[in-house]
Design a protein around this motif. Sequence first.
Motif, mmCIF file in Angstrom:
data_model
loop_
_atom_site.group_PDB
_atom_site.id
_atom_site.type_symbol
_atom_site.label_atom_id
_atom_site.label_comp_id
_atom_site.label_asym_id
_atom_site.label_seq_id
_atom_site.Cartn_x
_atom_site.Cartn_y
_atom_site.Cartn_z
ATOM 1 N N ILE A 31 -52.675 4.424 27.506
ATOM 2 C CA ILE A 31 -53.076 4.876 28.843
ATOM 3 C C ILE A 31 -53.272 6.389 28.791
ATOM 4 O O ILE A 31 -52.400 7.110 28.303
ATOM 5 C CB ILE A 31 -52.012 4.493 29.896
ATOM 6 N N VAL A 32 -54.440 6.842 29.254
ATOM 7 C CA VAL A 32 -54.730 8.275 29.204
ATOM 8 C C VAL A 32 -55.074 8.783 30.604
ATOM 9 O O VAL A 32 -55.385 8.003 31.498
ATOM 10 C CB VAL A 32 -55.885 8.593 28.231
ATOM 11 N N VAL A 33 -55.009 10.102 30.769
ATOM 12 C CA VAL A 33 -55.312 10.725 32.057
ATOM 13 C C VAL A 33 -56.468 11.717 31.865
ATOM 14 O O VAL A 33 -56.767 12.093 30.729
ATOM 15 C CB VAL A 33 -54.078 11.453 32.627
ATOM 16 N N PRO A 34 -57.144 12.125 32.954
ATOM 17 C CA PRO A 34 -58.270 13.044 32.821
ATOM 18 C C PRO A 34 -57.880 14.303 32.054
ATOM 19 O O PRO A 34 -56.805 14.847 32.249
ATOM 20 C CB PRO A 34 -58.618 13.386 34.277
ATOM 21 N N SER A 40 -62.133 11.130 31.323
ATOM 22 C CA SER A 40 -62.424 11.645 32.661
ATOM 23 C C SER A 40 -61.859 10.740 33.755
ATOM 24 O O SER A 40 -62.219 10.867 34.912
ATOM 25 C CB SER A 40 -63.927 11.834 32.852
ATOM 26 N N GLN A 41 -60.987 9.822 33.379
ATOM 27 C CA GLN A 41 -60.374 8.935 34.359
ATOM 28 C C GLN A 41 -58.999 8.512 33.869
ATOM 29 O O GLN A 41 -58.697 8.665 32.682
ATOM 30 C CB GLN A 41 -61.234 7.671 34.531
ATOM 31 N N VAL A 42 -58.202 7.962 34.767
ATOM 32 C CA VAL A 42 -56.975 7.302 34.327
ATOM 33 C C VAL A 42 -57.394 5.919 33.856
ATOM 34 O O VAL A 42 -57.990 5.158 34.611
ATOM 35 C CB VAL A 42 -55.960 7.177 35.477
ATOM 36 N N LEU A 96 -58.225 2.195 35.562
ATOM 37 C CA LEU A 96 -57.121 1.487 36.214
ATOM 38 C C LEU A 96 -57.218 1.553 37.734
ATOM 39 O O LEU A 96 -56.393 1.001 38.437
ATOM 40 C CB LEU A 96 -55.791 2.066 35.757
ATOM 41 N N GLY A 97 -58.227 2.265 38.236
ATOM 42 C CA GLY A 97 -58.400 2.351 39.685
ATOM 43 C C GLY A 97 -59.820 2.713 40.003
ATOM 44 O O GLY A 97 -60.663 2.743 39.113
ATOM 45 N N GLY A 98 -60.092 2.973 41.249
ATOM 46 C CA GLY A 98 -61.426 3.429 41.620
ATOM 47 C C GLY A 98 -62.159 2.449 42.499
ATOM 48 O O GLY A 98 -61.866 1.257 42.502
ATOM 49 N N ARG A 99 -63.103 2.985 43.253
ATOM 50 C CA ARG A 99 -63.899 2.158 44.153
ATOM 51 C C ARG A 99 -65.022 1.481 43.381
ATOM 52 O O ARG A 99 -65.354 1.862 42.268
ATOM 53 C CB ARG A 99 -64.508 3.057 45.239
ATOM 54 N N ILE A 155 -68.710 0.634 42.308
ATOM 55 C CA ILE A 155 -70.039 1.246 42.254
ATOM 56 C C ILE A 155 -71.042 0.111 42.126
ATOM 57 O O ILE A 155 -71.031 -0.619 41.136
ATOM 58 C CB ILE A 155 -70.183 2.219 41.065
ATOM 59 N N HIS A 211 -53.114 -4.383 32.379
ATOM 60 C CA HIS A 211 -53.199 -3.553 31.179
ATOM 61 C C HIS A 211 -52.135 -3.919 30.148
ATOM 62 O O HIS A 211 -52.039 -3.293 29.106
ATOM 63 C CB HIS A 211 -53.055 -2.089 31.566
ATOM 64 N N ILE A 212 -51.325 -4.926 30.452
ATOM 65 C CA ILE A 212 -50.243 -5.292 29.544
ATOM 66 C C ILE A 212 -50.693 -6.461 28.674
ATOM 67 O O ILE A 212 -51.249 -7.440 29.177
ATOM 68 C CB ILE A 212 -48.974 -5.659 30.348
#
Lengths: 233, 242
Positions: free
Chosen positions: B11-14, B40-42, B57-60, B62, B212-213
Amino acid sequence: MTYAKREDGRKFDELRPMEAKVGVIPRADGSAMFKIGKTIAYAAVYGPKALHPTHLRNPETGIIRCNYNMMSFSGSGDRIRPGPSRRSKEINLVMAKALSPVMDLSDYPNTVVDVFVELLQTDAGTRCAGITAASLALADAGIAMKDLVVAFAVGKVGDKVVVDLDYSEESFEEGATDIPIAVMPRTGKLTLLQLDGDITREEIKEALEKSKKAVKQLYDVQKEALKAKYEEK
Amino acid sequence: MGKLNVKDKDIVVPGEELADGMDILPAAGTYRDGDKIIASQVGVVSTNGRLIKLIPLGGRYIPKAGDTVIGKVVNMSFSSWFINVGYAYDGVLSLKDASSEYIDRGADLTRFYNFGDYMTCKITQVTRAMNIDLTMKGPGLRKLTGGKIIKITPSKVPRVIGKQGSMINLIKDKTGCRISIGQNGLVWIQGDDPAMEKLATEAVKEIEKKSHIPGLTDKITKFLSKEAKTTTIPKETKEIKK
Protein backbone atom coordinates in the motif's frame (compact mmCIF):
# COMPACT_ATOMS: atom_id res chain seq x y z
CA MET A 1 16.31 39.54 24.52
CA THR A 2 17.22 35.97 25.21
CA TYR A 3 15.08 32.88 24.96
CA ALA A 4 17.32 30.29 26.56
CA LYS A 5 14.97 27.35 26.86
CA ARG A 6 11.55 26.50 25.41
CA GLU A 7 8.74 26.55 27.90
CA ASP A 8 7.58 23.00 27.13
CA GLY A 9 11.12 21.66 27.13
CA ARG A 10 11.35 20.93 23.41
CA LYS A 11 14.57 21.34 21.43
CA PHE A 12 14.58 24.41 19.18
CA ASP A 13 14.06 22.32 16.03
CA GLU A 14 11.59 19.89 17.54
CA LEU A 15 7.90 19.61 16.63
CA ARG A 16 5.16 19.25 19.23
CA PRO A 17 3.86 15.67 19.73
CA MET A 18 1.66 14.70 16.78
CA GLU A 19 -1.21 12.36 16.08
CA ALA A 20 -3.05 11.70 12.81
CA LYS A 21 -6.03 9.61 11.85
CA VAL A 22 -7.72 9.10 8.50
CA GLY A 23 -11.36 8.32 7.75
CA VAL A 24 -12.82 9.93 10.88
CA ILE A 25 -15.98 11.25 9.16
CA PRO A 26 -17.78 8.35 7.43
CA ARG A 27 -20.23 10.49 5.43
CA ALA A 28 -17.46 12.51 3.77
CA ASP A 29 -15.61 11.31 0.64
CA GLY A 30 -12.39 11.71 2.58
CA SER A 31 -11.54 12.92 6.05
CA ALA A 32 -8.72 13.23 8.56
CA MET A 33 -7.84 14.41 12.03
CA PHE A 34 -4.49 15.99 12.77
CA LYS A 35 -3.31 16.97 16.21
CA ILE A 36 -0.10 18.83 16.97
CA GLY A 37 0.42 19.74 20.60
CA LYS A 38 -2.81 21.32 21.77
CA THR A 39 -3.99 22.27 18.26
CA ILE A 40 -6.58 19.87 16.82
CA ALA A 41 -7.77 20.08 13.20
CA TYR A 42 -10.46 18.02 11.48
CA ALA A 43 -10.73 18.06 7.68
CA ALA A 44 -13.50 16.68 5.47
CA VAL A 45 -13.46 16.50 1.68
CA TYR A 46 -16.57 16.40 -0.51
CA GLY A 47 -16.44 15.98 -4.26
CA PRO A 48 -15.60 16.34 -7.07
CA LYS A 49 -19.10 17.75 -7.42
CA ALA A 50 -21.05 20.25 -9.52
CA LEU A 51 -19.71 23.79 -9.11
CA HIS A 52 -21.92 26.77 -8.31
CA PRO A 53 -21.74 29.68 -9.06
CA THR A 54 -21.17 28.55 -12.64
CA HIS A 55 -18.83 31.41 -13.59
CA LEU A 56 -16.14 29.76 -11.44
CA ARG A 57 -16.22 26.60 -13.57
CA ASN A 58 -13.08 25.72 -15.45
CA PRO A 59 -13.64 23.45 -18.48
CA GLU A 60 -10.00 22.31 -18.36
CA THR A 61 -9.86 21.11 -14.77
CA GLY A 62 -11.62 20.92 -11.43
CA ILE A 63 -10.89 23.46 -8.73
CA ILE A 64 -10.34 23.23 -4.99
CA ARG A 65 -12.17 25.36 -2.44
CA CYS A 66 -11.31 25.52 1.26
CA ASN A 67 -13.32 26.50 4.29
CA TYR A 68 -11.40 27.22 7.50
CA ASN A 69 -13.21 27.65 10.77
CA MET A 70 -12.16 27.90 14.38
CA MET A 71 -14.94 26.47 16.49
CA SER A 72 -16.57 28.87 18.89
CA PHE A 73 -15.16 27.11 21.94
CA SER A 74 -11.76 26.41 20.40
CA GLY A 75 -9.37 28.94 21.86
CA SER A 76 -8.78 31.13 24.81
CA GLY A 77 -10.20 33.91 22.66
CA ASP A 78 -7.90 36.64 23.90
CA ARG A 79 -6.31 37.37 20.54
CA ILE A 80 -8.66 36.04 17.86
CA ARG A 81 -12.39 35.66 18.20
CA PRO A 82 -13.43 32.40 16.52
CA GLY A 83 -15.96 32.36 13.71
CA PRO A 84 -16.22 33.75 10.20
CA SER A 85 -14.07 36.83 9.72
CA ARG A 86 -11.80 38.61 7.31
CA ARG A 87 -8.97 36.51 8.70
CA SER A 88 -10.68 33.17 8.11
CA LYS A 89 -11.61 34.22 4.58
CA GLU A 90 -7.99 34.96 3.84
CA ILE A 91 -6.92 31.62 5.28
CA ASN A 92 -9.44 29.88 2.98
CA LEU A 93 -7.61 31.31 -0.02
CA VAL A 94 -4.16 30.68 1.44
CA MET A 95 -4.99 27.03 2.13
CA ALA A 96 -6.43 26.46 -1.35
CA LYS A 97 -3.27 27.97 -2.86
CA ALA A 98 -1.03 25.84 -0.65
CA LEU A 99 -2.82 22.66 -1.71
CA SER A 100 -3.45 23.31 -5.40
CA PRO A 101 0.18 22.74 -6.61
CA VAL A 102 -0.11 19.03 -5.73
CA MET A 103 -3.66 18.50 -7.00
CA ASP A 104 -4.47 16.99 -10.36
CA LEU A 105 -8.16 17.48 -11.07
CA SER A 106 -7.90 17.38 -14.88
CA ASP A 107 -10.04 14.22 -14.88
CA TYR A 108 -12.90 16.24 -13.39
CA PRO A 109 -13.51 19.36 -15.54
CA ASN A 110 -16.10 21.92 -14.37
CA THR A 111 -16.18 20.50 -10.87
CA VAL A 112 -15.16 21.55 -7.38
CA VAL A 113 -13.58 19.71 -4.49
CA ASP A 114 -14.74 21.22 -1.21
CA VAL A 115 -12.44 21.00 1.80
CA PHE A 116 -13.82 21.87 5.22
CA VAL A 117 -11.37 22.40 8.05
CA GLU A 118 -12.67 22.74 11.59
CA LEU A 119 -10.43 23.50 14.55
CA LEU A 120 -11.61 21.98 17.78
CA GLN A 121 -8.86 23.44 19.88
CA THR A 122 -6.32 26.10 18.98
CA ASP A 123 -2.86 26.75 20.30
CA ALA A 124 -1.15 28.46 17.34
CA GLY A 125 -0.29 26.90 13.99
CA THR A 126 -3.93 26.39 13.02
CA ARG A 127 -3.64 27.05 9.32
CA CYS A 128 -0.67 24.68 9.18
CA ALA A 129 -2.50 21.94 11.07
CA GLY A 130 -5.44 22.60 8.73
CA ILE A 131 -3.33 22.17 5.60
CA THR A 132 -1.73 18.99 6.94
CA ALA A 133 -5.14 17.53 7.79
CA ALA A 134 -6.64 18.67 4.47
CA SER A 135 -3.84 17.00 2.52
CA LEU A 136 -4.54 13.72 4.35
CA ALA A 137 -8.27 14.03 3.73
CA LEU A 138 -7.73 14.67 0.00
CA ALA A 139 -5.51 11.59 -0.29
CA ASP A 140 -8.16 9.60 1.61
CA ALA A 141 -10.78 10.81 -0.87
CA GLY A 142 -8.76 9.11 -3.64
CA ILE A 143 -8.09 12.29 -5.58
CA ALA A 144 -4.94 12.24 -7.74
CA MET A 145 -2.13 14.18 -6.07
CA LYS A 146 1.52 14.61 -7.05
CA ASP A 147 2.55 14.57 -3.41
CA LEU A 148 1.21 15.18 0.06
CA VAL A 149 1.63 18.56 1.72
CA VAL A 150 3.04 19.08 5.20
CA ALA A 151 2.77 22.41 6.98
CA PHE A 152 4.08 23.91 10.21
CA ALA A 153 5.54 27.19 11.37
CA VAL A 154 9.15 28.24 11.70
CA GLY A 155 10.27 31.54 13.14
CA LYS A 156 12.12 33.48 15.73
CA VAL A 157 11.36 33.74 19.41
CA GLY A 158 13.48 36.33 21.19
CA ASP A 159 16.93 35.68 19.73
CA LYS A 160 16.42 32.01 18.79
CA VAL A 161 15.36 30.47 15.50
CA VAL A 162 12.75 27.81 16.28
CA VAL A 163 10.46 25.28 14.61
CA ASP A 164 6.73 24.93 15.34
CA LEU A 165 5.80 27.84 17.62
CA ASP A 166 3.01 27.33 20.13
CA TYR A 167 0.78 30.11 21.43
CA SER A 168 2.98 31.08 24.36
CA GLU A 169 5.94 31.48 22.01
CA GLU A 170 3.97 33.35 19.37
CA SER A 171 3.03 35.89 22.02
CA PHE A 172 6.50 36.05 23.57
CA GLU A 173 6.84 39.41 25.29
CA GLU A 174 10.14 40.46 23.77
CA GLY A 175 9.01 39.78 20.23
CA ALA A 176 8.44 36.76 18.03
CA THR A 177 8.24 36.19 14.28
CA ASP A 178 5.98 33.47 12.93
CA ILE A 179 6.47 32.06 9.42
CA PRO A 180 3.92 29.40 8.43
CA ILE A 181 5.33 27.19 5.67
CA ALA A 182 3.88 24.34 3.61
CA VAL A 183 6.21 21.91 1.86
CA MET A 184 5.91 19.11 -0.69
CA PRO A 185 7.99 16.53 1.18
CA ARG A 186 9.36 14.59 -1.78
CA THR A 187 10.90 17.51 -3.63
CA GLY A 188 11.21 19.87 -0.67
CA LYS A 189 9.53 22.66 -2.64
CA LEU A 190 7.50 25.27 -0.76
CA THR A 191 3.82 25.82 -1.53
CA LEU A 192 3.23 28.40 1.19
CA LEU A 193 5.40 30.90 3.02
CA GLN A 194 3.83 33.75 4.94
CA LEU A 195 5.82 36.27 6.91
CA ASP A 196 5.12 39.39 8.85
CA GLY A 197 7.59 40.43 11.49
CA ASP A 198 11.26 41.11 11.88
CA ILE A 199 13.79 38.56 10.73
CA THR A 200 17.06 38.76 8.81
CA ARG A 201 17.85 36.96 5.57
CA GLU A 202 20.35 34.70 7.36
CA GLU A 203 17.80 33.79 10.01
CA ILE A 204 15.21 32.81 7.38
CA LYS A 205 17.80 30.59 5.73
CA GLU A 206 18.62 29.02 9.08
CA ALA A 207 14.92 28.50 9.82
CA LEU A 208 14.27 26.79 6.48
CA GLU A 209 17.34 24.64 6.99
CA LYS A 210 16.03 23.57 10.41
CA SER A 211 12.63 22.79 8.90
CA LYS A 212 13.96 19.91 6.78
CA LYS A 213 14.08 17.42 9.63
CA ALA A 214 10.57 18.40 10.69
CA VAL A 215 9.22 17.94 7.15
CA LYS A 216 10.42 14.36 7.11
CA GLN A 217 9.05 13.65 10.55
CA LEU A 218 5.63 15.10 9.70
CA TYR A 219 5.50 13.23 6.37
CA ASP A 220 6.14 9.96 8.20
CA VAL A 221 3.20 10.67 10.52
CA GLN A 222 0.97 11.29 7.48
CA LYS A 223 2.17 8.16 5.68
CA GLU A 224 1.57 6.03 8.72
CA ALA A 225 -1.94 7.41 9.22
CA LEU A 226 -2.96 6.73 5.60
CA LYS A 227 -1.63 3.18 5.70
CA ALA A 228 -3.07 2.42 9.14
CA LYS A 229 -6.60 2.65 7.72
CA TYR A 230 -6.00 -0.41 5.54
CA GLU A 231 -4.06 -2.60 7.95
CA GLU A 232 -5.63 -5.94 8.71
CA LYS A 233 -7.25 -6.00 12.12
CA MET B 1 18.20 -1.78 -15.54
CA GLY B 2 15.42 -0.18 -13.51
CA LYS B 3 14.91 -0.80 -9.84
CA LEU B 4 11.62 -1.31 -8.03
CA ASN B 5 11.37 0.27 -4.58
CA VAL B 6 8.15 -1.50 -3.65
CA LYS B 7 6.69 -4.99 -3.78
CA ASP B 8 3.49 -6.13 -5.43
CA LYS B 9 0.45 -5.52 -3.19
CA ASP B 10 2.21 -2.90 -1.06
CA ILE B 11 0.00 0.00 0.00
CA VAL B 12 1.48 3.34 -1.05
CA VAL B 13 0.54 6.99 -0.59
CA PRO B 14 0.91 10.00 -2.94
CA GLY B 15 4.50 11.09 -3.40
CA GLU B 16 6.07 7.72 -2.67
CA GLU B 17 8.82 6.72 -5.11
CA LEU B 18 7.82 3.40 -6.65
CA ALA B 19 10.59 2.74 -9.13
CA ASP B 20 13.81 4.08 -10.57
CA GLY B 21 14.77 3.85 -14.22
CA MET B 22 13.49 4.70 -17.69
CA ASP B 23 12.73 1.07 -18.67
CA ILE B 24 9.81 0.85 -16.21
CA LEU B 25 6.62 2.49 -17.43
CA PRO B 26 4.07 4.39 -15.33
CA ALA B 27 0.41 3.33 -15.68
CA ALA B 28 -2.80 4.31 -13.85
CA GLY B 29 -2.32 6.11 -10.52
CA THR B 30 1.35 6.91 -11.11
CA TYR B 31 3.43 9.51 -12.92
CA ARG B 32 7.01 9.98 -14.07
CA ASP B 33 9.34 12.62 -12.70
CA GLY B 34 12.80 12.40 -14.28
CA ASP B 35 13.99 8.82 -13.84
CA LYS B 36 11.57 8.08 -11.05
CA ILE B 37 8.01 6.78 -11.00
CA ILE B 38 5.86 8.32 -8.28
CA ALA B 39 2.51 7.29 -6.79
CA SER B 40 -0.29 9.82 -7.16
CA GLN B 41 -2.98 8.06 -5.13
CA VAL B 42 -3.48 5.89 -2.09
CA GLY B 43 -3.50 2.45 -3.63
CA VAL B 44 -2.17 -1.09 -3.93
CA VAL B 45 0.86 -1.64 -6.18
CA SER B 46 0.38 -3.95 -9.12
CA THR B 47 3.19 -4.73 -11.56
CA ASN B 48 2.78 -6.33 -14.94
CA GLY B 49 6.01 -6.84 -16.88
CA ARG B 50 7.52 -3.38 -17.29
CA LEU B 51 4.30 -1.62 -16.28
CA ILE B 52 3.65 -0.43 -12.76
CA LYS B 53 0.21 0.74 -11.73
CA LEU B 54 -1.92 1.38 -8.65
CA ILE B 55 -5.29 -0.08 -7.82
CA PRO B 56 -6.87 2.85 -5.99
CA LEU B 57 -8.40 2.28 -2.55
CA GLY B 58 -10.84 5.17 -2.82
CA GLY B 59 -12.15 7.83 -5.11
CA ARG B 60 -15.23 8.80 -7.04
CA TYR B 61 -16.39 7.18 -10.25
CA ILE B 62 -14.98 8.56 -13.53
CA PRO B 63 -17.44 7.73 -16.35
CA LYS B 64 -16.02 5.75 -19.29
CA ALA B 65 -17.73 4.87 -22.57
CA GLY B 66 -18.81 1.22 -22.57
CA ASP B 67 -19.35 0.94 -18.80
CA THR B 68 -22.55 -0.62 -17.54
CA VAL B 69 -23.71 1.41 -14.57
CA ILE B 70 -26.65 1.66 -12.20
CA GLY B 71 -28.30 5.07 -12.37
CA LYS B 72 -31.14 6.94 -10.75
CA VAL B 73 -33.64 9.19 -12.51
CA VAL B 74 -33.23 12.65 -11.02
CA ASN B 75 -34.81 14.86 -13.67
CA MET B 76 -36.80 14.75 -16.88
CA SER B 77 -37.39 16.90 -19.92
CA PHE B 78 -39.77 16.59 -22.89
CA SER B 79 -37.52 14.14 -24.68
CA SER B 80 -35.01 12.80 -22.20
CA TRP B 81 -34.28 11.64 -18.70
CA PHE B 82 -31.40 12.87 -16.52
CA ILE B 83 -29.72 10.02 -14.74
CA ASN B 84 -27.37 10.30 -11.79
CA VAL B 85 -24.54 7.78 -12.24
CA GLY B 86 -22.39 8.99 -9.34
CA TYR B 87 -20.47 11.68 -11.18
CA ALA B 88 -20.67 15.43 -10.49
CA TYR B 89 -22.94 15.95 -13.49
CA ASP B 90 -25.89 13.83 -14.62
CA GLY B 91 -25.98 11.57 -17.68
CA VAL B 92 -28.58 12.02 -20.40
CA LEU B 93 -30.84 9.21 -21.58
CA SER B 94 -32.57 10.42 -24.71
CA LEU B 95 -35.91 9.16 -25.95
CA LYS B 96 -34.49 7.20 -28.88
CA ASP B 97 -32.15 5.22 -26.60
CA ALA B 98 -34.66 4.71 -23.82
CA SER B 99 -36.72 1.81 -25.06
CA SER B 100 -37.15 -0.56 -27.96
CA GLU B 101 -40.85 0.21 -27.71
CA TYR B 102 -42.32 2.99 -29.90
CA ILE B 103 -42.88 6.09 -27.81
CA ASP B 104 -45.59 8.38 -29.17
CA ARG B 105 -44.99 12.11 -29.37
CA GLY B 106 -46.33 13.77 -26.25
CA ALA B 107 -46.57 10.48 -24.40
CA ASP B 108 -46.26 10.53 -20.61
CA LEU B 109 -42.59 9.72 -20.07
CA THR B 110 -43.11 8.79 -16.42
CA ARG B 111 -44.80 5.61 -17.71
CA PHE B 112 -41.36 4.38 -18.74
CA TYR B 113 -39.03 5.74 -16.06
CA ASN B 114 -40.20 7.91 -13.23
CA PHE B 115 -38.33 10.09 -10.73
CA GLY B 116 -36.34 7.98 -8.31
CA ASP B 117 -36.34 4.85 -10.47
CA TYR B 118 -33.11 2.90 -10.62
CA MET B 119 -31.94 1.20 -13.80
CA THR B 120 -28.97 -0.58 -15.29
CA CYS B 121 -27.82 1.38 -18.30
CA LYS B 122 -24.78 1.65 -20.51
CA ILE B 123 -22.60 4.68 -21.19
CA THR B 124 -22.35 5.18 -24.96
CA GLN B 125 -20.28 8.32 -25.02
CA VAL B 126 -18.35 10.64 -22.71
CA THR B 127 -17.22 13.93 -24.21
CA ARG B 128 -14.14 15.90 -23.18
CA ALA B 129 -16.34 18.19 -21.10
CA MET B 130 -17.69 15.03 -19.41
CA ASN B 131 -21.17 15.11 -20.93
CA ILE B 132 -22.46 11.57 -20.49
CA ASP B 133 -24.77 9.82 -22.98
CA LEU B 134 -26.63 6.71 -21.86
CA THR B 135 -28.59 3.92 -23.50
CA MET B 136 -31.08 1.32 -22.32
CA LYS B 137 -30.77 -0.75 -25.48
CA GLY B 138 -28.64 -3.81 -24.89
CA PRO B 139 -28.66 -7.20 -23.21
CA GLY B 140 -29.47 -7.06 -19.50
CA LEU B 141 -30.23 -3.33 -19.41
CA ARG B 142 -33.48 -2.74 -17.57
CA LYS B 143 -35.35 -0.87 -14.91
CA LEU B 144 -34.67 -2.26 -11.42
CA THR B 145 -37.84 -2.88 -9.45
CA GLY B 146 -37.86 -4.00 -5.83
CA GLY B 147 -34.72 -5.04 -3.99
CA LYS B 148 -32.27 -2.64 -2.46
CA ILE B 149 -29.38 -0.48 -3.61
CA ILE B 150 -26.07 -0.23 -1.76
CA LYS B 151 -23.03 1.84 -2.54
CA ILE B 152 -19.41 0.68 -2.61
CA THR B 153 -16.14 2.27 -3.72
CA PRO B 154 -16.05 2.08 -7.54
CA SER B 155 -12.42 0.86 -7.64
CA LYS B 156 -13.48 -2.24 -5.69
CA VAL B 157 -16.14 -3.34 -8.18
CA PRO B 158 -13.75 -5.79 -9.95
CA ARG B 159 -13.09 -7.57 -6.62
CA VAL B 160 -16.82 -7.93 -5.91
CA ILE B 161 -17.32 -9.44 -9.36
CA GLY B 162 -14.22 -11.63 -9.16
CA LYS B 163 -12.46 -13.52 -11.95
CA GLN B 164 -15.08 -14.30 -14.61
CA GLY B 165 -17.74 -13.45 -12.05
CA SER B 166 -16.50 -16.06 -9.52
CA MET B 167 -17.09 -13.92 -6.44
CA ILE B 168 -20.52 -12.64 -7.39
CA ASN B 169 -21.66 -16.12 -8.44
CA LEU B 170 -20.49 -17.44 -5.08
CA ILE B 171 -22.73 -14.93 -3.27
CA LYS B 172 -25.63 -15.58 -5.64
CA ASP B 173 -25.36 -19.36 -5.11
CA LYS B 174 -25.10 -19.21 -1.32
CA THR B 175 -27.84 -16.64 -0.78
CA GLY B 176 -30.15 -17.18 -3.75
CA CYS B 177 -30.33 -13.42 -4.34
CA ARG B 178 -30.42 -11.62 -7.67
CA ILE B 179 -27.54 -9.13 -7.83
CA SER B 180 -26.59 -6.45 -10.36
CA ILE B 181 -23.38 -4.44 -10.10
CA GLY B 182 -22.69 -1.16 -11.88
CA GLN B 183 -19.14 -0.03 -12.65
CA ASN B 184 -20.00 3.14 -10.72
CA GLY B 185 -20.14 1.21 -7.45
CA LEU B 186 -23.88 0.84 -7.06
CA VAL B 187 -25.06 -2.69 -6.27
CA TRP B 188 -28.65 -3.88 -6.56
CA ILE B 189 -29.62 -6.87 -4.43
CA GLN B 190 -32.97 -8.62 -4.41
CA GLY B 191 -33.83 -11.79 -2.55
CA ASP B 192 -37.06 -13.58 -1.67
CA ASP B 193 -35.82 -14.13 1.87
CA PRO B 194 -35.02 -10.87 3.74
CA ALA B 195 -32.41 -12.65 5.86
CA MET B 196 -30.59 -13.78 2.72
CA GLU B 197 -30.82 -10.29 1.25
CA LYS B 198 -29.18 -8.98 4.41
CA LEU B 199 -26.49 -11.66 4.23
CA ALA B 200 -25.69 -10.82 0.60
CA THR B 201 -25.46 -7.12 1.52
CA GLU B 202 -23.07 -7.88 4.35
CA ALA B 203 -20.95 -10.09 2.11
CA VAL B 204 -20.58 -7.30 -0.47
CA LYS B 205 -19.65 -4.82 2.29
CA GLU B 206 -17.13 -7.35 3.65
CA ILE B 207 -15.49 -7.64 0.22
CA GLU B 208 -15.28 -3.87 -0.03
CA LYS B 209 -13.61 -3.65 3.37
CA LYS B 210 -11.09 -6.45 2.74
CA SER B 211 -10.55 -6.08 -1.00
CA HIS B 212 -6.79 -5.47 -0.67
CA ILE B 213 -6.12 -8.49 1.54
CA PRO B 214 -5.00 -11.73 -0.16
CA GLY B 215 -7.11 -14.90 0.10
CA LEU B 216 -10.37 -13.02 -0.22
CA THR B 217 -12.45 -15.77 -1.84
CA ASP B 218 -11.76 -18.19 1.04
CA LYS B 219 -12.60 -15.52 3.58
CA ILE B 220 -15.92 -14.76 1.91
CA THR B 221 -16.80 -18.47 1.55
CA LYS B 222 -16.18 -18.87 5.28
CA PHE B 223 -18.10 -15.68 6.05
CA LEU B 224 -21.11 -16.83 4.04
CA SER B 225 -21.32 -20.34 5.52
CA LYS B 226 -20.78 -19.10 9.07
CA GLU B 227 -23.35 -16.32 8.81
CA ALA B 228 -25.78 -18.50 6.90
CA LYS B 229 -25.96 -20.92 9.84
CA THR B 230 -26.72 -18.21 12.36
CA THR B 231 -29.28 -16.42 10.19
CA THR B 232 -31.28 -19.51 9.20
CA ILE B 233 -31.86 -20.78 12.75
CA PRO B 234 -35.31 -19.50 13.77
CA LYS B 235 -35.53 -17.61 17.05
CA GLU B 236 -37.66 -20.25 18.81
CA THR B 237 -35.10 -23.05 18.38
CA LYS B 238 -32.42 -20.82 19.81
CA GLU B 239 -34.43 -20.25 22.94
CA ILE B 240 -35.21 -23.93 23.34
CA LYS B 241 -31.49 -24.69 23.29
CA LYS B 242 -31.00 -22.39 26.25
